[in-house]
Motif scaffolding. Structure first.
Motif, PDB file in Angstrom:
ATOM      1  N   ARG A   9       7.927  -5.322  12.562  1.00 57.59           N
ATOM      2  CA  ARG A   9       6.972  -4.820  11.567  1.00 57.59           C
ATOM      3  C   ARG A   9       7.687  -3.886  10.598  1.00 57.59           C
ATOM      4  O   ARG A   9       8.424  -2.965  11.003  1.00 57.59           O
ATOM      5  N   GLN A  10       7.473  -4.122   9.329  1.00 57.51           N
ATOM      6  CA  GLN A  10       8.101  -3.296   8.308  1.00 57.51           C
ATOM      7  C   GLN A  10       7.410  -1.943   8.217  1.00 57.51           C
ATOM      8  O   GLN A  10       6.193  -1.846   8.412  1.00 57.51           O
ATOM      9  N   PRO A  11       8.133  -0.887   7.953  1.00 60.52           N
ATOM     10  CA  PRO A  11       7.501   0.440   7.813  1.00 60.52           C
ATOM     11  C   PRO A  11       6.573   0.482   6.601  1.00 60.52           C
ATOM     12  O   PRO A  11       6.801  -0.177   5.590  1.00 60.52           O
ATOM     13  N   ASP A  12       5.490   1.255   6.767  1.00 64.65           N
ATOM     14  CA  ASP A  12       4.528   1.399   5.674  1.00 64.65           C
ATOM     15  C   ASP A  12       5.123   2.228   4.548  1.00 64.65           C
ATOM     16  O   ASP A  12       5.904   3.165   4.768  1.00 64.65           O
ATOM     17  N   GLY A  13       4.674   1.891   3.356  1.00 72.63           N
ATOM     18  CA  GLY A  13       5.154   2.607   2.200  1.00 72.63           C
ATOM     19  C   GLY A  13       4.406   3.918   1.969  1.00 72.63           C
ATOM     20  O   GLY A  13       3.471   4.286   2.694  1.00 72.63           O
ATOM     21  N   CYS A  14       4.800   4.626   0.895  1.00 72.11           N
ATOM     22  CA  CYS A  14       4.161   5.903   0.574  1.00 72.11           C
ATOM     23  C   CYS A  14       2.715   5.704   0.132  1.00 72.11           C
ATOM     24  O   CYS A  14       1.844   6.540   0.392  1.00 72.11           O
ATOM     25  N   LEU A  15       2.413   4.566  -0.554  1.00 72.03           N
ATOM     26  CA  LEU A  15       1.040   4.302  -0.982  1.00 72.03           C
ATOM     27  C   LEU A  15       0.119   4.109   0.212  1.00 72.03           C
ATOM     28  O   LEU A  15      -1.003   4.644   0.249  1.00 72.03           O
ATOM     29  N   THR A  16       0.601   3.407   1.231  1.00 73.18           N
ATOM     30  CA  THR A  16      -0.210   3.197   2.434  1.00 73.18           C
ATOM     31  C   THR A  16      -0.461   4.502   3.169  1.00 73.18           C
ATOM     32  O   THR A  16      -1.577   4.793   3.608  1.00 73.18           O
ATOM     33  N   ALA A  17       0.578   5.323   3.306  1.00 72.46           N
ATOM     34  CA  ALA A  17       0.420   6.610   3.983  1.00 72.46           C
ATOM     35  C   ALA A  17      -0.498   7.547   3.204  1.00 72.46           C
ATOM     36  O   ALA A  17      -1.235   8.353   3.792  1.00 72.46           O
ATOM     37  N   ALA A  18      -0.491   7.458   1.883  1.00 71.02           N
ATOM     38  CA  ALA A  18      -1.351   8.324   1.076  1.00 71.02           C
ATOM     39  C   ALA A  18      -2.807   7.885   1.099  1.00 71.02           C
ATOM     40  O   ALA A  18      -3.719   8.708   0.946  1.00 71.02           O
ATOM     41  N   ILE A  19      -3.059   6.589   1.312  1.00 72.06           N
ATOM     42  CA  ILE A  19      -4.438   6.081   1.280  1.00 72.06           C
ATOM     43  C   ILE A  19      -5.081   6.132   2.658  1.00 72.06           C
ATOM     44  O   ILE A  19      -6.287   6.355   2.784  1.00 72.06           O
ATOM     45  N   ARG A  20      -4.295   6.015   3.734  1.00 71.19           N
ATOM     46  CA  ARG A  20      -4.853   5.782   5.061  1.00 71.19           C
ATOM     47  C   ARG A  20      -5.719   6.937   5.549  1.00 71.19           C
ATOM     48  O   ARG A  20      -6.869   6.735   5.973  1.00 71.19           O
ATOM     49  N   LEU A  21      -5.241   8.167   5.519  1.00 69.71           N
ATOM     50  CA  LEU A  21      -5.969   9.293   6.089  1.00 69.71           C
ATOM     51  C   LEU A  21      -7.275   9.593   5.354  1.00 69.71           C
ATOM     52  O   LEU A  21      -8.335   9.728   5.998  1.00 69.71           O
TER      53      LEU A  21
END
Length: 382
Positions: A9-21
């Motif tokens: 599995r590829q690591p999540d990007g900064c956009l994913t980390a910023a949207i998830r929480l």
């Protein structure tokens, strides 16, 4: 079959980390009340189904079976018997004696003799027609033989004349075909040269149009797809995936919260309602009911059993007395009838046979039978 290894599995990007929480927090706040309400409605529905709908359905089914099905069954059975007795049986009798019997008599005494006569007449007419047809065929065969000979001579002459005409036309057609073939070959060569020139011109024009369309349309559309549509689609896919995952996590967390709230409400209901009711039942109701069962219900049940046994013994004794009285009356009537017959006809008096009973160990009930001796098992074994 070897198991296929899943790609890492590829690591999540900064956009994913910023949207998830933020998305998970918002979705959790929205989903928890909905899950609590859903669990409450589901529990209420199960309770209503178990305590209200199922008993009401069974009661309605019993009422329908008692008030509709059974009366309708007996009504239809009575109606069927009435239709059979009042309609079908008279119709069958009427069909048998009003239609079938007259039809059989009519066929046997009228239609069958008439049919045999018509058959004999038809056979005679067929023989006459066959004789006429044989003569007609003989005449036609002779006429056809004469016409065949005449037509064969005419056809032979026409065949010779047609063969000469066909030879002349074949020579004329051969010369015309050679001339037309030479002219067509020259014309086709000219047309092929013109077509090659037109094809070269159209090929050059098509190449120019393709180059112009590629520069004016394909290149800008490709740049717009790579630079605008693909990043926007990737962002939308990431947002949609995170929203779906957030809904799944929120629904599971709300389920745990709902189960915890349900267990707390259950404990609170047991402490406030269940435990006092159990204490009331064990302290007041159960002793009273046990005393009533031991003091009132058990003696009443024993008295009812004894009364039933006494009534059964009384009824069986009355029945036995009635049977003995009927047997005595039948024997008296039989003796009186025998005495009357002997007074009218005469004859020796017949003594009535003594009534014998079956004894233990006996094998017959005839008079004079000696019962078998009773032998104890212990004495036999000794």
């Amino acid at each position: 079959m070897e198991l296929q290894q899943q790609p890492p599995r590829q690591p999540d990007g900064c956009l994913t980390a910023a949207i998830r929480l933020p998305v998970r927090i918002v979705v959790l706040v929205l989903v928890v009340p909905v899950r609590l309400l859903w669990d409450a409605v589901a529990a209420t529905g199960r309770a209503v189904h178990r305590t209200v709908l199922r008993p009401v359905g069974r009661a309605l089914a019993w009422l329908g079976r008692t008030l509709v099905v059974v009366p309708l069954t007996y009504t239809l059975w009575a109606l069927g018997r009435a239709v059979r007795v009042l309609v079908l049986t008279p119709l069958g009798w009427l069909w048998r004696y009003g239609v079938a019997v007259p039809a059989v008599w009519l066929h046997r005494h009228l239609l069958a003799p008439l049919g045999r006569g018509v058959a004999r007449l038809g056979r005679g007419a067929g023989r006459a027609v066959a004789a006429v047809w044989t003569g007609f065929v003989w005449v036609l065969s002779g006429v056809w033989a004469g016409l065949a000979r005449v037509l064969s001579g005419v056809w032979a002459g026409a065949a010779r004349l047609g063969s000469g005409v066909w030879a002349a036309l074949a020579r004329l057609g051969t010369g015309m075909g050679i001339g037309l073939g030479w002219a067509g070959t020259r014309l086709w060569a000219g047309l092929a040269w013109c077509g090659r020139g037109i094809g070269a011109v159209l090929s050059v024009v098509g190449t120019v149009l393709v180059r112009v369309g590629l520069i004016l349309f394909v290149v800008p559309v490709g740049w717009f797809c790579r630079r605008v549509l693909m990043p926007v689609g990737h962002a939308v896919a990431v947002v949609a995936r995170e929203i779906g995952a957030a809904f799944g996590h929120a629904w599971r967390i709300a389920g745990h919260l709902s189960r915890a709230v349900g267990r707390g409400l259950k404990w609170l209901a047991w402490q406030l309602v269940g435990r006092p009711l159990r204490w009331l039942w064990q302290t007041l109701c159960a002793p009273v009911l046990h005393w009533a069962r031991r003091t009132l219900w058990a003696p009443a049940a024993r008295a009812a059993v004894l009364a039933g046994r006494a009534a059964r013994d009384t009824l069986s004794g009355a029945a036995r007395t009635a049977r003995e009285a009927l047997a005595s009356a039948r024997e008296t009537v039989r003796q009186a009838r025998a005495d009357a017959w002997r007074a009218l006809v005469g004859g020796p008096r017949r003594e009535p046979a003594p009534l014998t009973t079956r004894t233990l160990g006996s094998t017959t009930t005839a008079s004079g039978a000696v019962p078998a001796p009773e032998i104890s098992l212990s004495r036999t074994e000794g």
